[in-house]
Design a protein around this motif. Structure first.
Motif, PDB file in Angstrom:
ATOM      1  N   ALA A  41       2.922  -3.475   2.690  1.00  0.00           N
ATOM      2  CA  ALA A  41       4.250  -3.583   3.380  1.00  0.00           C
ATOM      3  C   ALA A  41       5.138  -2.287   3.721  1.00  0.00           C
ATOM      4  N   SER A  42       5.125  -1.834   2.608  1.00  0.00           N
ATOM      5  CA  SER A  42       5.721  -0.268   2.291  1.00  0.00           C
ATOM      6  C   SER A  42       5.263   0.718   3.270  1.00  0.00           C
ATOM      7  N   GLU A  43       4.087   0.657   3.380  1.00  0.00           N
ATOM      8  CA  GLU A  43       3.269   1.724   4.090  1.00  0.00           C
ATOM      9  C   GLU A  43       3.480   1.379   5.716  1.00  0.00           C
ATOM     10  N   ILE A  44       3.361   0.147   5.784  1.00  0.00           N
ATOM     11  CA  ILE A  44       3.487  -0.371   7.529  1.00  0.00           C
ATOM     12  C   ILE A  44       5.088   0.177   7.994  1.00  0.00           C
ATOM     13  N   MET A  45       6.058  -0.256   7.007  1.00  0.00           N
ATOM     14  CA  MET A  45       7.181   0.124   7.522  1.00  0.00           C
ATOM     15  C   MET A  45       7.583   1.607   7.669  1.00  0.00           C
ATOM     16  N   ALA A  46       7.025   2.415   6.642  1.00  0.00           N
ATOM     17  CA  ALA A  46       7.168   3.941   6.725  1.00  0.00           C
ATOM     18  C   ALA A  46       6.514   4.428   8.071  1.00  0.00           C
ATOM     19  N   LEU A  47       5.209   3.736   8.252  1.00  0.00           N
ATOM     20  CA  LEU A  47       4.396   4.181   9.490  1.00  0.00           C
ATOM     21  C   LEU A  47       5.354   3.886  10.653  1.00  0.00           C
ATOM     22  N   ALA A  48       5.991   2.802  10.800  1.00  0.00           N
ATOM     23  CA  ALA A  48       6.829   2.411  11.882  1.00  0.00           C
ATOM     24  C   ALA A  48       7.830   3.482  12.021  1.00  0.00           C
ATOM     25  N   ASN A  49       8.328   3.775  10.948  1.00  0.00           N
ATOM     26  CA  ASN A  49       9.474   4.632  10.996  1.00  0.00           C
ATOM     27  C   ASN A  49       8.854   6.086  11.520  1.00  0.00           C
ATOM     28  N   ALA A  50       7.741   6.474  10.949  1.00  0.00           N
ATOM     29  CA  ALA A  50       7.131   7.757  11.569  1.00  0.00           C
ATOM     30  C   ALA A  50       6.956   7.630  12.841  1.00  0.00           C
TER      31      ALA A  50
ATOM     32  N   ASN B 222       4.020  11.546   6.712  1.00  0.00           N
ATOM     33  CA  ASN B 222       4.725  10.857   7.862  1.00  0.00           C
ATOM     34  C   ASN B 222       4.431  11.751   9.185  1.00  0.00           C
ATOM     35  N   THR B 223       4.331  13.108   8.963  1.00  0.00           N
ATOM     36  CA  THR B 223       4.020  13.881  10.393  1.00  0.00           C
ATOM     37  C   THR B 223       2.664  13.581  10.458  1.00  0.00           C
ATOM     38  N   THR B 224       1.619  13.515   9.724  1.00  0.00           N
ATOM     39  CA  THR B 224       0.071  13.107  10.022  1.00  0.00           C
ATOM     40  C   THR B 224      -0.079  11.859  10.778  1.00  0.00           C
ATOM     41  N   VAL B 225       0.523  10.833  10.067  1.00  0.00           N
ATOM     42  CA  VAL B 225       0.521   9.504  10.801  1.00  0.00           C
ATOM     43  C   VAL B 225       1.119   9.453  12.020  1.00  0.00           C
ATOM     44  N   ALA B 226       2.158  10.021  12.260  1.00  0.00           N
ATOM     45  CA  ALA B 226       3.118  10.133  13.734  1.00  0.00           C
ATOM     46  C   ALA B 226       1.986  10.532  14.676  1.00  0.00           C
TER      47      ALA B 226
ATOM     48  N   GLU C 234       6.727  17.571  -3.701  1.00  0.00           N
ATOM     49  CA  GLU C 234       7.009  16.311  -3.749  1.00  0.00           C
ATOM     50  C   GLU C 234       6.381  15.408  -4.797  1.00  0.00           C
ATOM     51  N   MET C 235       5.386  15.248  -4.734  1.00  0.00           N
ATOM     52  CA  MET C 235       4.231  14.608  -5.569  1.00  0.00           C
ATOM     53  C   MET C 235       4.741  14.665  -7.088  1.00  0.00           C
ATOM     54  N   VAL C 236       4.841  15.946  -7.561  1.00  0.00           N
ATOM     55  CA  VAL C 236       5.252  16.239  -8.890  1.00  0.00           C
ATOM     56  C   VAL C 236       6.690  15.604  -9.036  1.00  0.00           C
TER      57      VAL C 236
ATOM     58  N   LEU D 212      -6.993   2.767  11.233  1.00  0.00           N
ATOM     59  CA  LEU D 212      -5.911   3.761  10.511  1.00  0.00           C
ATOM     60  C   LEU D 212      -5.572   3.277   9.165  1.00  0.00           C
ATOM     61  N   ASP D 213      -5.780   3.959   8.101  1.00  0.00           N
ATOM     62  CA  ASP D 213      -5.227   3.377   6.766  1.00  0.00           C
ATOM     63  C   ASP D 213      -4.343   4.382   6.506  1.00  0.00           C
ATOM     64  N   PRO D 214      -2.932   4.186   6.485  1.00  0.00           N
ATOM     65  CA  PRO D 214      -1.872   5.197   6.366  1.00  0.00           C
ATOM     66  C   PRO D 214      -1.384   5.377   4.601  1.00  0.00           C
ATOM     67  N   VAL D 215      -2.486   5.657   3.957  1.00  0.00           N
ATOM     68  CA  VAL D 215      -2.227   5.603   2.611  1.00  0.00           C
ATOM     69  C   VAL D 215      -1.063   6.483   2.159  1.00  0.00           C
ATOM     70  N   GLY D 216       0.061   5.805   1.258  1.00  0.00           N
ATOM     71  CA  GLY D 216       0.944   6.577   0.776  1.00  0.00           C
ATOM     72  C   GLY D 216       2.079   7.209   1.737  1.00  0.00           C
ATOM     73  N   ALA D 217       2.033   6.510   3.125  1.00  0.00           N
ATOM     74  CA  ALA D 217       2.846   6.916   4.118  1.00  0.00           C
ATOM     75  C   ALA D 217       4.567   6.535   3.583  1.00  0.00           C
ATOM     76  N   GLY D 218       5.311   7.671   3.725  1.00  0.00           N
ATOM     77  CA  GLY D 218       6.693   7.577   3.307  1.00  0.00           C
ATOM     78  C   GLY D 218       6.586   8.363   1.978  1.00  0.00           C
ATOM     79  N   ALA D 219       5.444   8.566   1.193  1.00  0.00           N
ATOM     80  CA  ALA D 219       5.879   9.390  -0.026  1.00  0.00           C
ATOM     81  C   ALA D 219       5.745  10.921   0.291  1.00  0.00           C
ATOM     82  N   SER D 220       5.553  11.484   1.284  1.00  0.00           N
ATOM     83  CA  SER D 220       5.938  12.858   1.758  1.00  0.00           C
ATOM     84  C   SER D 220       6.057  13.175   3.059  1.00  0.00           C
ATOM     85  N   ASN D 221       6.645  14.154   3.312  1.00  0.00           N
ATOM     86  CA  ASN D 221       6.793  14.644   4.765  1.00  0.00           C
ATOM     87  C   ASN D 221       5.323  14.821   5.475  1.00  0.00           C
ATOM     88  N   LEU D 222       4.498  15.264   4.755  1.00  0.00           N
ATOM     89  CA  LEU D 222       3.214  15.623   5.440  1.00  0.00           C
ATOM     90  C   LEU D 222       2.447  14.288   5.763  1.00  0.00           C
TER      91      LEU D 222
END
Lengths: 267, 267, 267
Positions: free
Chosen positions: A122-131, A104-108, B53-55, A92-102
C-alpha cells in the motif's frame, strides 16, 4: 473465476514462457527458482548492449527497482521503452518507492512507458501515485482505502492493472476489484516474496498476454495458496521458503481450489 | 550478562530496527533472511544518489567489502561518512582484508570514519590493523594472541568494539574481553555466516545503540547458539542453513540460556 | 576410471583448493555453498584493481558470463589473460551464448585466452563454436551430434576439454569421449545447477591440474550422483536444492560407486 485461475496455472506450466527479469541482487536466486518451480523460464540480464534483444525474445519483462543504481536505472528505461514499443507486457515492482528521491524520480520515468501491471504494498502504491502526478489523494485514515484510490487513479490514467499486496491482495482493473485472501503472516519473514509475486505476475502475463487482470489474480492466488500450505509444514522462515518452492512446483488442482479465497467486486 | 543477552534478543524483536546493508552479492539473500528471522528489517541499497538518505532513515549501517569494486567502495565511503556525521552506529566487515592491495587501501580509508564495531576472523583483524597503521605487532606463535593484540590496538585508538570470530568468538572492548564458545565447525561449510554475524551485530547495535559491546555479544551468542541447535537436525550444510534461519526465528529463552557459553575477562 | 573418480572426490576434500569465481548474480550464493560442501574454498571477486591478484592466489578461475555487463566483461578478460599467462587452469561457462550479440563477442574474445575446460548445454556449445570461428557444422538433425562435433572442433583447435551437459553429459577430450548418465530431470527446475557444475569443474581442476579430463568427469559425476540421490528425498525443487548441498558434503564411496554410470568411448 475459480476454474479459470487454475486453468491459468496449468497454462503457465504448458507454455513455459521466457520471462526477462531486471531485478534486485537480494532476490535473484529465489525469483529464478520460483519462476522455474511454477513452470516458467527465467532470464536475468541487464547489460545495455543486450537489453533490447532480451526484451524481444521474452514473453514479458519484469522490472524491480530494489537495488537500483545509475547503470541499472538506464537498463530499466531501455527495457521498458522496448517493451512498450513492441507491445509486450511488462510489470513494475516499485520497491521502496517513497524512501528516496532517486526511487521516486526513477518510477516517475518508468511510468511513462506504461507498465501492464504494477505490484507493490500500500505504501509503495501511494508513493508511486504521488511520484506519477496524482494530486488529489483520498482523505482517509485507512491506508488501504487511500492505496485503492491511487490504484484506481493509475488504472484510469494509464490502463495498468494494479495489485496492492498485503494480508488481502487487492487487484484493481477497470470497473472491478479482485480480492485474494490467501497467504500467511510468516511469509513477511522471508525476504523477497513480494518480488517473487511480481515475477510470477510476469510469468502469467507472458503466458496469457490478453488478460492481465486474470494473470495477476492467478499469480497472487498461486503464491498465497502455496505459502499458506507451506507454512503448515514450516518451523520458521527457512523451511517456509523451501516448502514454498516445492509447493509452487507440485500444487494440485484440489489443493488450489480448496484453499482459494477470491472475491470479485464490480464498481 | 546471561540475563541481559536474552533481553537483547527480545528487545531486537520488539524494536524491529531498520538495518542498512552495503554487503556482498554472495550473501545478500541470506543476510536479509537472517535479519528478518531475528526480528530486524533489512534494507539493501548502494546507489550514490540515495545512500545518505538510507543511512539517515536506518538505525545502523553494515558495510561488508566482500565483492567490492570502485562504485561500491565509493558507496561505502559515503555511507560511513554519513553515519559518522549523524552519530549513528555502523559496523565494518573487512572480508578478505590482506588478500589484495585494493582491500587494504579500502579498509584503511573506512577506518577513518570510526566504525562502532568491527568483526572479522583473526587473519582479517590482523590485516586490518596492519592497514590501519598498527606498527608494533605482538611477537607470538599464536595467531589468536596476535589478533587480540590488534583488536586492543583498535579499541584504544578508535574506540571500536572488535569481534574476532572463530571457534571461540572474542569481543574486545575497553578493559574487557567477552568470550563466546558457541557454534559448530559445520557452520564454516555454509557461505556467509560470518557476514550474517556482522549483519546481526548491526541489528543489535541499532536496537540498543548505547551498548555496542553487549549488542555485539548478543549477536554472536544468538548466531552461535542457533547454529549449534540447527546442526543437531542437519544432515549437511544445506539443511544447516535452513534450520539456522528457523532457529533465529523461533529460539526460546530456555534454549538460549541452556546453550549459552559466555565468559567475561576483565583486564 | 571408477576408482579414480572417487579418488578425485577425496583429493578435493583433502586439498581444499581456492577457487576464484567471476560468476553471475543469480547463482553466487549456491555456487559458493556447493564449492564449500564439496570441500573447496570459494572466492568471489571481480574488481579490476584486484582481479590479477585473485587469479594468482587461487588454484583455478571460473568465468561464467550469466549476468555480464561492460565492467564484468573487462574483469573476465583480465582474469582469463592472467590465468593463461600464469599457466593456471581456468573454466568457461558460456551462459546464454547465442542469445545476444554481446554474449557472442564476449565468448569469442574469451576463447583467445584458451580455457582449460568449457562447459555448456548443447545449444551453448554450438553457439560458442560459431562465435569462435567453426565454419563447417555437421549437417545433422540431432542437436547432440552437432554439439559433439563442435566440442571436437574446440578440442582440436584449442586443446580445451569440452563438457556438453544434458540428460547424458558428454566430455570430449583428445581421442576420447566420456559419457556420464547420472542426474535427474527435476534438477532442471533448480536455477544454477549448470553453473554449479562449472564451478565444481573449477574445483576439481584446481585440485588435480594435470588431468583436466578426469577432473571434469569427477565434477559431473559428483553433481549428477548427488542430485540423483537428493531427488529421492525431495518433494520439489526447493528441497532438492537443500538435499543436494547436503549430499555434496556427506556422499560416501559406497553411494558414489553404486550410482556412478560412466562410459568411455575411444575414437
Amino acid at each position: 473465476m475459480r476454474e479459470s485461475l487454475w486453468k491459468s496455472v496449468l497454462q503457465l506450466r504448458q507454455n513455459s514462457p521466457l520471462v526477462h527479469n531486471i531485478t534486485n541482487y537480494v532476490v535473484m536466486n529465489n525469483t529464478a527458482n520460483a519462476l522455474l518451480a511454477a513452470g516458467a523460464s527465467p532470464i536475468m540480464a541487464h547489460a545495455h548492449a543486450e537489453i533490447e534483444e532480451m526484451v524481444s525474445i521474452c514473453g514479458a519483462t519484469v522490472i524491480n527497482i530494489g537495488t537500483l543504481d545509475e547503470y541499472w536505472i538506464e537498463s530499466m528505461y531501455k527495457a521498458a521503452a522496448k517493451a512498450q514499443q513492441l507491445g509486450k507486457p511488462w510489470v513494475l515492482d516499485p520497491v521502496g518507492a517513497g524512501a528516496s528521491n532517486l526511487r521516486n524520480t526513477t518510477v516517475a520515468q518508468l511510468l511513462k512507458y506504461k507498465p501492464t501491471v504494477i505490484r507493490g504494498n500500500a505504501s509503495e502504491i501511494m508513493a508511486l501515485a504521488n511520484a506519477g502526478g496524482q494530486t488529489k489523494g483520498v482523505d482517509s485514515t485507512h491506508q488501504s482505502v487511500e492505496a485503492v484510490a491511487s490504484a484506481k487513479w493509475f488504472n484510469e490514467n494509464t490502463g495498468a492493472v494494479v495489485c496492492i499486496s498485503g494480508a488481502t491482495d487487492v487487484i484493481v482493473s477497470a470497473n472491478q476489484k479482485i480480492l485474494i485472501d490467501n497467504g500467511d503472516v510468516m511469509m513477511t519473514k522471508v525476504t523477497g516474496l513480494g518480488c517473487i509475486a511480481t515475477a510470477l505476475i510476469g510469468a502469467f502475463v507472458a503466458s496469457e498476454p490478453d488478460n492481465a487482470t486474470e494473470a495477476t489474480a492467478a499469480a497472487m492466488a498461486l503464491l498465497g495458496i502455496a505459502g499458506e500450505i507451506a507454512v503448515q509444514k514450516a518451523e520458521g522462515p527457512g523451511s517456509l521458503q523451501m516448502h514454498l518452492l516445492d509447493k509452487l512446483y507440485n500444487i494440485t488442482e484440489d489443493e488450489f481450489n480448496t484453499y482459494l479465497k477470491v472475491t470479485i467486486e464490480n464498481d
